[in-house]
Design a protein around this motif. Structure first.
Motif, mmCIF file in Angstrom:
data_model
loop_
_atom_site.group_PDB
_atom_site.id
_atom_site.type_symbol
_atom_site.label_atom_id
_atom_site.label_comp_id
_atom_site.label_asym_id
_atom_site.label_seq_id
_atom_site.Cartn_x
_atom_site.Cartn_y
_atom_site.Cartn_z
ATOM 1 N N GLU A 121 0.871 -1.172 0.000
ATOM 2 C CA GLU A 121 0.000 0.000 0.000
ATOM 3 C C GLU A 121 0.908 1.222 0.000
ATOM 4 N N ASP B 26 5.442 4.123 1.633
ATOM 5 C CA ASP B 26 4.682 3.003 2.185
ATOM 6 C C ASP B 26 3.709 3.584 3.195
ATOM 7 N N THR B 27 2.405 3.296 3.035
ATOM 8 C CA THR B 27 1.409 3.898 3.930
ATOM 9 C C THR B 27 1.565 3.423 5.371
ATOM 10 N N GLY B 28 2.153 2.262 5.584
ATOM 11 C CA GLY B 28 2.348 1.775 6.943
ATOM 12 C C GLY B 28 3.579 2.350 7.619
ATOM 13 N N THR B 29 4.708 2.325 6.923
ATOM 14 C CA THR B 29 5.976 2.723 7.537
ATOM 15 C C THR B 29 6.412 4.134 7.167
ATOM 16 N N GLN B 30 5.810 4.710 6.143
ATOM 17 C CA GLN B 30 6.184 6.010 5.574
ATOM 18 C C GLN B 30 7.559 5.987 4.908
#
Length: 172
Positions: free
Chosen positions: A7, A66-70
């Motif tokens: 994502e 990355d939408t989770g980790t940036q």
């Protein structure tokens, strides 16, 4: 086999991205003929490049995270095609993806955002030079409507050999 998709979101690049963007670019400088730069950059050396891509106008820097980790997964730019004024409505585009983020659709996501951002700008043509061989880049550019307009043969020398560069054009 393609890697697992992640994502990701795309946003304009900011100065806080400089270290990660420099790290991605330096991978291509050290390991590939995708860029014809031959010496790695420090973030401070790369800063003028970043600042030449404001959040609006024809010269953009789009960053995928990355939408989770940036974590920054890659970036795409539109830069001046040539320095003379009559070239002002033409841009040169490029995409660089983190070495461990390839084959996940990041390049497609970045180019989609870049060309949407350029839609309202006074830009007539986009150009891309692709050092050959680079089938993934050729496929990406074809997907976005670029067409091959010519090849400069043995135009760059890196890693002790000469490389061809194929030029592609897209009407905007």
């Amino acid at each position: 086999m393609p890697s697992e998709r992640v994502e990701a979101q795309v946003r304009p690049g900011v100065e806080a991205d400089l270290e990660a963007l420099t790290e991605i670019y330096n991978h291509y400088v050290r390991e590939t003929a995708i860029t014809f730069d031959t010496a790695v950059f420090t973030p401070s050396e790369r800063r003028p490049w970043l600042l030449s891509h404001p959040e609006d106008g024809p010269h953009r820097l789009m960053v995928a995270t990355d939408t989770g980790t940036q974590r920054i997964l890659g970036y795409a730019t539109s830069s001046p095609f040539r320095p003379k004024p009559a070239y002002g409505t033409s841009v040169e585009t490029s995409v660089y993806v983190a070495p461990d983020a390839g084959r996940r659709g990041i390049g497609t996501l970045l180019y989609d955002a870049l060309f949407k951002a350029l839609a309202g700008e006074d830009v007539h043509r986009a150009y891309a030079g692709i050092a050959r061989p680079n089938e993934p880049s050729e496929r990406l550019h074809a997907r976005f409507g670029f067409r091959h307009v010519g090849t400069f043969h043995e135009v760059g020398r890196k890693f002790g050999r000469y490389w061809d560069v194929a030029w592609y054009e897209k009407e905007l």
